[in-house]
Design an enzyme around this catalytic site. Structure first.
Site, short mmCIF file in Angstrom:
data_model
loop_
_atom_site.label_atom_id
_atom_site.label_comp_id
_atom_site.label_asym_id
_atom_site.label_seq_id
_atom_site.Cartn_x
_atom_site.Cartn_y
_atom_site.Cartn_z
N TYR A 180 57.30 40.46 23.99
CA TYR A 180 55.92 40.47 23.48
C TYR A 180 55.65 39.25 22.60
CZ TYR A 180 54.77 44.69 25.84
OH TYR A 180 54.49 45.57 26.83
N GLN A 190 42.44 46.26 32.17
CA GLN A 190 43.84 46.67 31.95
C GLN A 190 44.56 45.59 31.15
OE1 GLN A 190 45.55 48.45 35.87
NE2 GLN A 190 43.85 47.15 36.48
N ASN A 191 43.92 44.43 31.01
CA ASN A 191 44.58 43.31 30.34
C ASN A 191 44.60 43.50 28.83
OD1 ASN A 191 44.68 42.35 32.90
ND2 ASN A 191 43.06 40.84 32.64
N VAL A 192 45.67 43.01 28.24
CA VAL A 192 45.82 43.14 26.79
C VAL A 192 45.60 41.80 26.10
CG1 VAL A 192 47.43 45.09 27.01
CG2 VAL A 192 48.35 42.77 26.94
N HIS A 222 44.60 49.49 28.22
CA HIS A 222 46.04 49.37 27.95
C HIS A 222 46.34 48.70 26.61
CE1 HIS A 222 47.10 49.76 32.54
NE2 HIS A 222 46.82 50.93 31.97
N CYS A 275 52.49 50.99 13.74
CA CYS A 275 53.73 51.41 13.08
C CYS A 275 54.33 52.62 13.80
CB CYS A 275 53.46 51.74 11.62
SG CYS A 275 54.94 52.29 10.78
N CYS A 287 54.37 55.45 10.38
CA CYS A 287 53.15 56.07 9.85
C CYS A 287 51.96 55.97 10.81
CB CYS A 287 52.79 55.47 8.48
SG CYS A 287 52.24 53.75 8.57
N SER A 320 46.43 44.83 41.23
CA SER A 320 47.16 45.33 42.38
C SER A 320 46.76 46.78 42.67
CB SER A 320 48.66 45.23 42.14
OG SER A 320 49.01 45.93 40.96
N ALA A 377 39.65 34.56 41.77
CA ALA A 377 38.52 35.08 40.98
C ALA A 377 37.73 33.93 40.34
CB ALA A 377 39.05 36.03 39.90
C1 BJW Z 1 44.40 37.41 41.72
C2 BJW Z 1 44.60 36.10 41.27
C3 BJW Z 1 43.47 35.31 41.19
C4 BJW Z 1 46.51 37.03 41.24
N1 BJW Z 1 42.28 35.81 41.54
N2 BJW Z 1 43.22 37.88 42.05
C5 BJW Z 1 49.85 58.52 39.79
C6 BJW Z 1 50.64 58.11 40.86
C7 BJW Z 1 51.84 57.46 40.64
C8 BJW Z 1 52.29 57.18 39.35
C9 BJW Z 1 51.52 57.58 38.29
C10 BJW Z 1 50.32 58.24 38.52
N3 BJW Z 1 49.76 58.51 37.32
C11 BJW Z 1 50.57 58.00 36.35
C12 BJW Z 1 51.66 57.45 36.91
C13 BJW Z 1 52.80 56.79 36.19
C14 BJW Z 1 52.49 55.37 35.78
C15 BJW Z 1 52.16 54.55 37.03
O1 BJW Z 1 51.04 54.28 37.35
N4 BJW Z 1 53.17 54.11 37.75
C16 BJW Z 1 52.97 53.32 38.99
C17 BJW Z 1 53.55 51.94 38.81
C18 BJW Z 1 53.57 54.06 40.13
N5 BJW Z 1 51.42 55.33 34.82
C19 BJW Z 1 51.58 55.51 33.50
O2 BJW Z 1 52.69 55.76 33.05
C20 BJW Z 1 50.36 55.44 32.62
N6 BJW Z 1 50.31 56.56 31.75
C21 BJW Z 1 50.03 57.79 32.16
O3 BJW Z 1 49.81 58.04 33.31
O4 BJW Z 1 50.00 58.73 31.15
C22 BJW Z 1 49.94 60.08 31.52
C23 BJW Z 1 51.35 60.56 31.61
C24 BJW Z 1 52.15 60.52 30.50
C25 BJW Z 1 53.45 60.99 30.58
C26 BJW Z 1 53.95 61.45 31.78
C27 BJW Z 1 53.14 61.47 32.90
C28 BJW Z 1 51.83 61.01 32.81
C29 BJW Z 1 50.44 54.23 31.69
C30 BJW Z 1 50.41 52.95 32.44
C31 BJW Z 1 50.56 51.80 31.44
C32 BJW Z 1 50.73 50.45 32.13
N7 BJW Z 1 51.13 49.50 31.18
C33 BJW Z 1 51.23 48.09 31.56
C34 BJW Z 1 51.78 47.29 30.37
C35 BJW Z 1 50.69 47.11 29.31
C36 BJW Z 1 51.17 46.31 28.16
C37 BJW Z 1 51.55 44.92 28.55
O5 BJW Z 1 50.71 44.13 29.03
O6 BJW Z 1 52.70 44.58 28.35
O7 BJW Z 1 49.95 47.60 31.95
S1 BJW Z 1 52.23 47.84 33.03
C38 BJW Z 1 51.24 46.56 33.69
O8 BJW Z 1 50.60 46.97 34.93
C39 BJW Z 1 50.09 46.36 32.69
C40 BJW Z 1 48.93 46.13 33.59
O9 BJW Z 1 47.72 46.38 32.90
C41 BJW Z 1 49.19 47.08 34.73
C42 BJW Z 1 48.45 46.75 35.98
O10 BJW Z 1 48.85 45.52 36.51
P1 BJW Z 1 47.74 44.57 37.17
O11 BJW Z 1 46.79 44.13 36.14
O12 BJW Z 1 47.18 45.22 38.36
O13 BJW Z 1 48.63 43.28 37.53
P2 BJW Z 1 49.53 43.00 38.85
O14 BJW Z 1 50.43 41.88 38.51
O15 BJW Z 1 50.13 44.23 39.36
O16 BJW Z 1 48.46 42.53 39.94
C43 BJW Z 1 47.78 41.30 39.85
C44 BJW Z 1 46.80 41.23 41.00
O17 BJW Z 1 46.00 40.09 40.84
C45 BJW Z 1 47.46 41.13 42.38
O18 BJW Z 1 46.83 42.05 43.25
C46 BJW Z 1 47.16 39.70 42.83
O19 BJW Z 1 46.96 39.58 44.23
C47 BJW Z 1 45.89 39.41 42.08
N8 BJW Z 1 45.68 38.02 41.73
N9 BJW Z 1 45.98 35.93 41.01
C48 BJW Z 1 42.22 37.10 42.00
N10 BJW Z 1 43.59 34.02 40.79
ZN ZN Z 2 54.12 52.38 8.63
#
Ligand code: BJW
Ligand code: ZN
Length: 249
Positions: free
Chosen positions: A68, A102-104, A120, A128, A131, A190, A232
């Site tokens: 991070y 979804q971006n941070v 996200h 913390c 606390c 994705s 994009a």
């Molecule tokens: C371009 C380009 C250009 C490139 N122009 N395009 C249902 C089904 C299956 C699993 C689950 C489900 N529900 C929940 C789950 C579990 C899990 C999950 O989804 N897992 C899957 C991977 C299978 N989800 C969770 O755990 C979530 N919580 C939850 O469900 O809580 C309830 C619960 C609790 C306890 C038990 C059970 C349930 C939380 C998910 C949190 C995700 N966190 C992250 C990290 C955030 C912090 C950080 O940034 O470090 O979020 S992971 C990471 O992935 C980040 C992103 O926001 C997220 C999505 O990624 P994103 O943005 O889509 O990026 P990429 O790289 O995947 O894709 C990029 C895209 O851009 C590609 O398509 C390229 O083609 C394109 N591209 N250049 C246009 N120039």
């Molecule tokens: Zn504290």
């Protein structure tokens, strides 16, 4: 870009009164921020599931903070790109607009978007583990293992990791905007990570037209009315300019 496909997208966006947008890492890729599941791999060979989880942080907080802190340093050097600015311009032209990201990285706000829901979390905030206090720490370098200034316990990034719940309040707003919009745009994600990705299907179920912008097909393409494949940063300025022109024309 096939001009007739672009025109289909313009025809879909131009008449919309309420637009909701879901963005992912792809929109920031051309600002210089690597995506999560890109071809160049992730960070030091780790997959997101290996460093963006509470289990990884409990096991090796130094490794996770290293990741991070690296991203905070990188983010301090980048700027929003034309795709971020195009969405800010679209917001200004519409009665109702919600940007769900979804971006941070905070780049949408930096580009001038106002109604932004960061489902996200945000990389510039820390929380913390003792606390629960949340602190804004924008653009400063943090120690290897930062400690809370109130209670001394370990701080963590204020982001949502795998297996963690999204903020209930923020999620409720995202669902409401998705259910109420007549056009839903899904850009640079994705569409694999839930529940955020599920918003595309929610929008569709509520009768919204779905417009996708991505380099390649994703699960969202299956429900999109129009998918525009390309960068994009190249597609959005033109799409938004034309939709606004057609709206007023
Ligand atoms: C371009 C380009 C250009 C490139 N122009 N395009 C249902 C089904 C299956 C699993 C689950 C489900 N529900 C929940 C789950 C579990 C899990 C999950 O989804 N897992 C899957 C991977 C299978 N989800 C969770 O755990 C979530 N919580 C939850 O469900 O809580 C309830 C619960 C609790 C306890 C038990 C059970 C349930 C939380 C998910 C949190 C995700 N966190 C992250 C990290 C955030 C912090 C950080 O940034 O470090 O979020 S992971 C990471 O992935 C980040 C992103 O926001 C997220 C999505 O990624 P994103 O943005 O889509 O990026 P990429 O790289 O995947 O894709 C990029 C895209 O851009 C590609 O398509 C390229 O083609 C394109 N591209 N250049 C246009 N120039
Ligand atoms: Zn504290």
């Amino acid at each position: 870009m096939d001009p007739s496909l672009l025109q289909c997208a313009v025809d879909l966006l131009a008449p919309a009164e309420s637009v909701a947008v879901l963005t992912g890492a792809g929109i920031s890729a051309e600002s210089g921020i690597p995506t999560f599941r890109g071809p160049d791999g992730f960070w030091k060979g780790f997959r997101p599931e290996e460093v963006a989880t509470p289990e990884a942080f409990a096991r090796d907080p130094k490794l996770v903070w290293d990741f991070y802190n690296y991203r905070r340093r990188l983010l301090g050097q980048v700027q929003p790109n034309a795709a971020h600015y195009a969405l800010a311009r679209l917001e200004a032209a519409l009665p109702e607009f919600t940007l769900i990201t979804q971006n941070v990285d905070g780049l949408h706000r930096l580009a001038g978007s106002r109604n932004v829901l960061e489902v996200h979390g945000n990389l510039w905030r820390v929380r913390c583990t003792g606390c629960g206090a949340v602190f804004d720490k924008p653009r400063v370098s943090l120690p290897e293992l930062p400690a809370c200034e109130r209670c001394g316990k370990l701080l963590r990034p204020d982001v949502v990791w795998f297996g963690e719940m999204l903020s209930e309040a923020v999620w409720a707003e995202a669902m409401a905007a998705t259910g109420a919009c007549d056009c839903f745009m899904v850009i640079g994600t994705s569409a694999l990570v839930h529940p955020a990705a599920g918003l595309v299907w929610t929008a569709r179920q509520h009768g919204a037209r779905v417009l996708e912008v991505n380099l390649e097909a994703t699960p969202a393409s299956e429900v999109a009315d129009v998918s525009l494949y390309g960068k994009a940063r190249e597609i959005l300025p033109d799409l938004v300019a034309r939709a606004i022109e057609q709206r007023h024309g």
